[in-house]
Enzyme design. Sequence first.
Site, PDB file in Angstrom:
ATOM      1  N   HIS A   1      35.779  76.029  62.443  1.00  0.00           N
ATOM      2  CA  HIS A   1      34.852  76.125  63.584  1.00  0.00           C
ATOM      3  C   HIS A   1      35.622  75.975  64.909  1.00  0.00           C
ATOM      4  O   HIS A   1      35.538  76.835  65.790  1.00  0.00           O
ATOM      5  CB  HIS A   1      33.789  75.030  63.449  1.00  0.00           C
ATOM      6  CG  HIS A   1      32.806  74.963  64.581  1.00  0.00           C
ATOM      7  ND1 HIS A   1      31.527  75.438  64.474  1.00  0.00           N
ATOM      8  CD2 HIS A   1      32.913  74.479  65.836  1.00  0.00           C
ATOM      9  CE1 HIS A   1      30.884  75.260  65.622  1.00  0.00           C
ATOM     10  NE2 HIS A   1      31.711  74.664  66.469  1.00  0.00           N
ATOM     11  N   GLU A   2      36.382  74.903  65.016  1.00  0.00           N
ATOM     12  CA  GLU A   2      37.125  74.657  66.262  1.00  0.00           C
ATOM     13  C   GLU A   2      38.196  75.722  66.473  1.00  0.00           C
ATOM     14  O   GLU A   2      38.504  76.090  67.601  1.00  0.00           O
ATOM     15  CB  GLU A   2      37.742  73.254  66.268  1.00  0.00           C
ATOM     16  CG  GLU A   2      36.739  72.099  66.128  1.00  0.00           C
ATOM     17  CD  GLU A   2      35.603  72.109  67.144  1.00  0.00           C
ATOM     18  OE1 GLU A   2      35.760  72.744  68.216  1.00  0.00           O
ATOM     19  OE2 GLU A   2      34.535  71.525  66.861  1.00  0.00           O
TER      20      GLU A   2
ATOM     21  N   HIS B   1      36.636  78.503  68.342  1.00  0.00           N
ATOM     22  CA  HIS B   1      36.587  78.258  69.790  1.00  0.00           C
ATOM     23  C   HIS B   1      37.965  78.495  70.416  1.00  0.00           C
ATOM     24  O   HIS B   1      38.096  79.121  71.464  1.00  0.00           O
ATOM     25  CB  HIS B   1      36.190  76.806  70.078  1.00  0.00           C
ATOM     26  CG  HIS B   1      34.739  76.520  69.859  1.00  0.00           C
ATOM     27  ND1 HIS B   1      33.741  77.258  70.427  1.00  0.00           N
ATOM     28  CD2 HIS B   1      34.115  75.530  69.159  1.00  0.00           C
ATOM     29  CE1 HIS B   1      32.565  76.752  70.068  1.00  0.00           C
ATOM     30  NE2 HIS B   1      32.763  75.713  69.304  1.00  0.00           N
TER      31      HIS B   1
ATOM     32  N   HIS C   1      38.905  82.133  70.610  1.00  0.00           N
ATOM     33  CA  HIS C   1      38.100  82.767  71.661  1.00  0.00           C
ATOM     34  C   HIS C   1      38.731  82.481  73.031  1.00  0.00           C
ATOM     35  O   HIS C   1      38.934  83.395  73.843  1.00  0.00           O
ATOM     36  CB  HIS C   1      36.675  82.195  71.593  1.00  0.00           C
ATOM     37  CG  HIS C   1      35.663  82.974  72.374  1.00  0.00           C
ATOM     38  ND1 HIS C   1      34.358  82.561  72.494  1.00  0.00           N
ATOM     39  CD2 HIS C   1      35.756  84.114  73.091  1.00  0.00           C
ATOM     40  CE1 HIS C   1      33.688  83.430  73.244  1.00  0.00           C
ATOM     41  NE2 HIS C   1      34.518  84.387  73.621  1.00  0.00           N
TER      42      HIS C   1
END
Length: 603
Positions: free
Chosen positions: A392-393, A396, A399
């Site tokens: 998940h991180e 980020h 991105h």
Amino acid sequence: MPEVTELPLRKDVDPDLTWDLTTIYQKDSDFDVDFKKVQKQIANYSQLVGTLANSAQSLLTATTEILSGARLLYKVYVYAQLKNDQDTSIDKYQAMVAQASDLSSQFSGATAWFDPELLQLDKQTMNKYYNEEPKLREYQRFYDQTFSLRDHILSDDVEHVLALASDVFDSGEKTFGVLNNTDLSFPVVTDEEGNQIKLSEGIYGVLLESADQSVREQAFKKLYEVYGQFQHTLSATLTTNVKQHNLKANLKHYDNALQAALTANEISTDVYQNLIDVVNEHLPLLHRYVKLRKQILGVDDLHMYDMYTSLVGEKSPRYTFAESKKIARNALEVLGDDYVSHVDEEFNQRWIDVVENRYKRTGGYSSGTYDTNPFILLNWKDNLDNLYTLIHETGHSMHSYYAKNNQPFQYGDYSIFVAEIASTTNENLLTNQLLDNPDLDIDLKKHILNYYLDGFKGTVFRQTQFAEFEQFIHEQDAAGQPLTASFLNDSYRKLNKKYYGDAVVSDAEIGLEWSRIPHFYYNFYVYQYATGFAAASTLANKVVTGSQQDVDDYLSFLKAGSSDTPTNVMKRAGVDMTKPDYLEKAFAIFEERLNEFEKLVTK
Ligand SMILES: [Zn+2]
């Protein structure tokens, strides 16, 4: 005596498992140098006041001066923040954070004139400027974001009064916060081992996961007993909050509070309405899930307090950090060599602060800015949850990486609306990858499906229920309906019954749930969790089953940063969030996995 394991001190942690902040500043004194540079720049901003109307060149100078100050300020800020988070017990870094935060306030104060002055420039002038100074075109979207609010900006006097009154407007939220975080006191309850524990919101979450129904019931009843005593105060704080949104929307010429909140983030209300409509159409899927839950738990009556206990046993499969990196990397290979090469950088060049140490900030996040790596803070534990947090991180961080490497500073970030899409797409890619393994152990398969289904329930269904309630209370207040405690209790209980269906007993206490949810003070924020999760399900599926073009489209969304409106950026990835299709697709995936889980557990 059982051995007490104590967390290591920061200095005793293996450096390979820490982030390398020397890539930001070699030494702390480099921070001071940049800090002073920003101070000096801020001091010069007063000379720019009143110059925007002079010429195209003046506008360009003011814009670049302010943006370069912001850019350095963020770097200073991130360094202080990360240094402090890795060990919050050190005075030096506490002071650094305070200094940086003070500098940030100074910056805001010294640039507050810019938007109002920009708004004085009309369309003709701006067009003339763009012709005279083509470099200004790089900032057109940056200016347009301010111009788009033009019709909703009131006279200087009124704006000034509103700004002065902002503390007063926030009093509902503040009172709620003080009551909820500090003044409310909860009774002692007994856990499954007979221990007496003082209830709190945090402990409540843990007890609801208990395998013992009587423990869950007790926690639920005792918690709501306390909220019940304060329901009239809490309806008053919520009313104050709703009324301020409605008043401001009205003053600023919006149709309603929802439109006011979404316009500020460049989102049309269709996005919100579609979410609520499509989720409502698919409530029978949630009802089916709830029935299955009742069957698996084998209870005579299913209550709302039975919604969080595990359906697949308490023991999570174990994954070490090293194994997790390997699994995450494999799952992300579908995004192509370039993406994976940056994931390798993240994994191998110390962008991650992995293990827990004494005084380290809890939880996990990805943080960085235009001139730093996108760092990740974790507090690692060997389980499925942490494997998901890692990927998940990483979503980020990648991105951030792609946005800043493909956009100028002014567009090198991204809006909250799209932020959780990149991270959750990665989670969905992981789910796909794990389920795709032909040798997958049945127990593990159950765990993964359960993790996905619970995630979907908690994110898409539950957050949309909140979003629907939020919209309802704003509309009711606007129509003159007093938001009394009994009105809120009845409305919430009815809504809850609609969402969860007949398989769950509608206890009176659940009607009080509205009174303890901080998100109802966030001004139409929670819907983004639901839209984000749904878009991510659709995107992951497209990437896995689609063509190279689908992968390229996905990467172009990451690269776009904030160079376009959030919904236009998502269109580049092939998802039109103003239409219901992406939600339909997400529900189709949910249904498929629900079928699969049902088959596995009822066999
Ligand atoms: Zn996130």
